[in-house]
Design an enzyme around this catalytic site. Structure first.
Site, PDB file in Angstrom:
ATOM      1  CG  HIS A 152      17.102  30.904 -43.108  1.00 23.13           C
ATOM      2  ND1 HIS A 152      17.195  31.266 -44.253  1.00 23.13           N
ATOM      3  CD2 HIS A 152      17.844  30.225 -43.012  1.00 23.13           C
ATOM      4  CE1 HIS A 152      17.567  30.372 -44.744  1.00 23.13           C
ATOM      5  NE2 HIS A 152      17.519  29.519 -43.746  1.00 23.13           N
ATOM      6  CE  LYS A 160      20.530  31.333 -45.761  1.00 20.05           C
ATOM      7  NZ  LYS A 160      21.237  30.500 -47.054  1.00 20.05           N
ATOM      8  CB  THR A 203      24.754  33.200 -43.028  1.00 12.21           C
ATOM      9  OG1 THR A 203      24.923  33.060 -44.613  1.00 12.21           O
ATOM     10  CG2 THR A 203      23.532  33.770 -43.048  1.00 12.21           C
ATOM     11  CB  THR A 253      15.796  20.958 -49.516  1.00 12.02           C
ATOM     12  OG1 THR A 253      17.102  20.829 -50.250  1.00 12.02           O
ATOM     13  CG2 THR A 253      15.634  22.194 -48.728  1.00 12.02           C
ATOM     14  CB  SER A 297      20.130  17.435 -32.958  1.00  6.46           C
ATOM     15  OG  SER A 297      19.551  17.796 -34.681  1.00  6.46           O
ATOM     16  CB  SER A 302      14.618  28.779 -44.042  1.00  4.83           C
ATOM     17  OG  SER A 302      15.689  27.513 -44.638  1.00  4.83           O
ATOM     18  CB  THR A 348      40.304  27.127 -45.694  1.00  5.57           C
ATOM     19  OG1 THR A 348      39.852  27.212 -46.518  1.00  5.57           O
ATOM     20  CG2 THR A 348      39.352  27.452 -44.424  1.00  5.57           C
ATOM     21  CB  THR A 349      41.595  30.390 -48.521  1.00  9.59           C
ATOM     22  OG1 THR A 349      43.652  29.717 -48.660  1.00  9.59           O
ATOM     23  CG2 THR A 349      42.011  32.028 -48.849  1.00  9.59           C
ATOM     24  NE  ARG A 371      18.054  19.673 -55.364  1.00 16.40           N
ATOM     25  CZ  ARG A 371      17.692  19.926 -54.234  1.00 16.40           C
ATOM     26  NH1 ARG A 371      19.146  20.575 -53.311  1.00 16.40           N
ATOM     27  NH2 ARG A 371      16.774  19.662 -53.136  1.00 16.40           N
TER      28      ARG A 371
END
Ligand SMILES: Cc1ncc(COP(=O)(O)O)c(C=O)c1O
Length: 404
Positions: free
Chosen positions: A217, A248, A245, A363, A137, A189, A277-278, A21
């Site tokens: 998405h 996006k 999310t 992917t 799943s 997606s 985590t922060t 990549r």
């Protein structure tokens, strides 16, 4: 152990398969989406058009979002200063969680630092809390859901993509007393197809399973207020946990779940990926808040984006280019070979100023490598015409096949 040699061999394997990549070095030009500058090569920056951004609606440059972020930065500074429990719980976080719960018609929402973390943290924690839980799943679920399921350590049953008969077969064969969770996405997606949410919920009712949907998405993109496919199809109330999310269509960064108060309380209290985590920077949260609010009230961006996607799909199909049968805003062109996909992408960037990243394994499955276009409301017809002509020239040069 010759560590260097082992690492080099791992990289060599990627080169040999043609799927090493390369990240493209760009800066977007605020205010003139989808234009950007590319720093690849020696005579940059040169102007390019971005065709593969997941900032689908250009909200990352929207004045309401940018202003909200500037205001927050000058009001409270850059970072949150801690975890949500220790110092990092800001008023912005609380407001955004309220806004997201309302968006999905749920009692509560919980923010995470990314969509990836929200899937991993929620799925792994939920299934650990439910003794003997079995997760069903979809085979095309995102890597973050797969990671969460793996990290839960629970039994996993994979059903064929969007295959209700297979899902039912697996549910029927499972121990009727075991807790069950069906995990799936709304918009897939890479292919651009959509899950049969209502029918999956019918099965979850029949077999007493919880449902978990990744709407990453789709949030901001579908439904009258941007609540996703579950809003569009009026089934949000039937899905137990909606995950999304902020990175996006909302154009900023971060992830979340929207669900009932008890589940939020459980995840907030038990999920290491949330606790240790922060928390998100208040600047990001303020931007996301402005974006969610804007897209709740305005459909112009969604409508423009859908029109652009339909136009590009039609142009590609009319030109005989191998556009895949997407029913959504995603416009994938099947190439089926990692080396060719990379070569086409390289030529587009170097010779035509078109930036579209090749999508390869892991992917997408091997042999289904593709170019994935995401036209937005600002990609106009002349840009699409230029893109189609560029692709046709490359198809000719590389002697690729066009549909008759
Ligand atoms: C289906 C799906 N879920 C989750 C994620 C992770 O979201 P984020 O980019 O916010 O970490 C992605 C990212 O590409 C995705 O495609």
């Amino acid at each position: 152990m010759d560590y260097q040699r082992v690492f080099n061999q791992a990289i060599d394997r990627l080169h040999a398969e043609g799927r090493y990549r390369v990240f493209i070095d760009i800066l977007r030009n605020k205010g003139s989406f989808p234009n950007a500058r590319c720093f690849a090569g020696h005579n940059g920056p040169k102007p390019i058009t971005v065709w593969c951004s997941n900032d689908y609606l250009a909200m990352g440059q929207h004045p309401a979002v940018v202003t909200a972020m500037e205001d927050a930065l000058h009001d409270v500074g850059a970072g949150s200063g801690g975890t949500r429990n220790i110092g990092g719980n800001t008023h912005y976080h609380i407001e955004l969680e309220g806004e997201l719960a309302d968006l999905h018609g749920k009692q509560a929402a919980l923010l995470f630092t990314s969509g990836y973390v929200s899937n991993d943290a929620t799925l792994s924690t939920l299934a650990k809390i439910l003794p003997g839980c079995i997760i069903f799943s979809d085979e095309l679920n995102h890597a973050s859901m797969i990671a969460g399921i793996r990290n839960s350590g629970c039994e996993k049953q994979v059903f064929r993509h969007n295959d209700l008969a297979h899902l039912e077969e697996l549910l029927a064969a499972a121990n009727p007393d075991a807790p069950k969770l069906i995990a799936f996405e709304s918009v897939y997606s890479m292919d651009g197809d959509v899950a049969p949410i209502e029918a999956i919920c019918d099965l979850s009712d029949k077999y007493n399973a919880l449902t978990y949907i990744d709407e990453v998405h789709a949030v901001g993109m579908y439904g009258a207020r941007g609540g996703g496919i579950s809003e569009r199809d009026a089934v949000a109330d039937r899905v137990n946990i909606i995950e999304g999310t902020l990175g996006k269509a909302f154009g900023v960064m971060g992830g979340y779940i929207a669900t009932d108060q008890t589940i939020v309380d459980v995840i907030r209290s038990y999920a290491p990926g949330f606790i240790f985590t922060t928390s998100l920077s208040p600047v990001l949260v303020a931007g996301a808040l402005a974006s969610v609010r804007h897209l709740k009230a305005s459909s112009a961006e969604r409508d423009g984006q859908q029109a652009a996607a339909t136009r590009l799909k039609t142009m590609f199909a009319d030109a005989g280019l191998p556009v895949m049968p997407s029913t959504t805003h995603i416009v994938p062109l099947m190439i089926g070979d990692p080396v060719k996909a990379k070569r086409i992408s390289d030529i587009l960037l170097a010779e035509y100023g078109v930036y579209v990243q090749p999508i390869n394994y892991p992917t997408v499955p091997r042999g289904t490598e593709r170019l994935r276009f995401t036209p937005g409301p600002a990609h106009d017809e002349s840009m699409m015409r230029e893109l189609t002509n560029a692709l046709l020239e490359i198809w000719d040069r590389m002697e690729l096949r066009l549909a008759a």
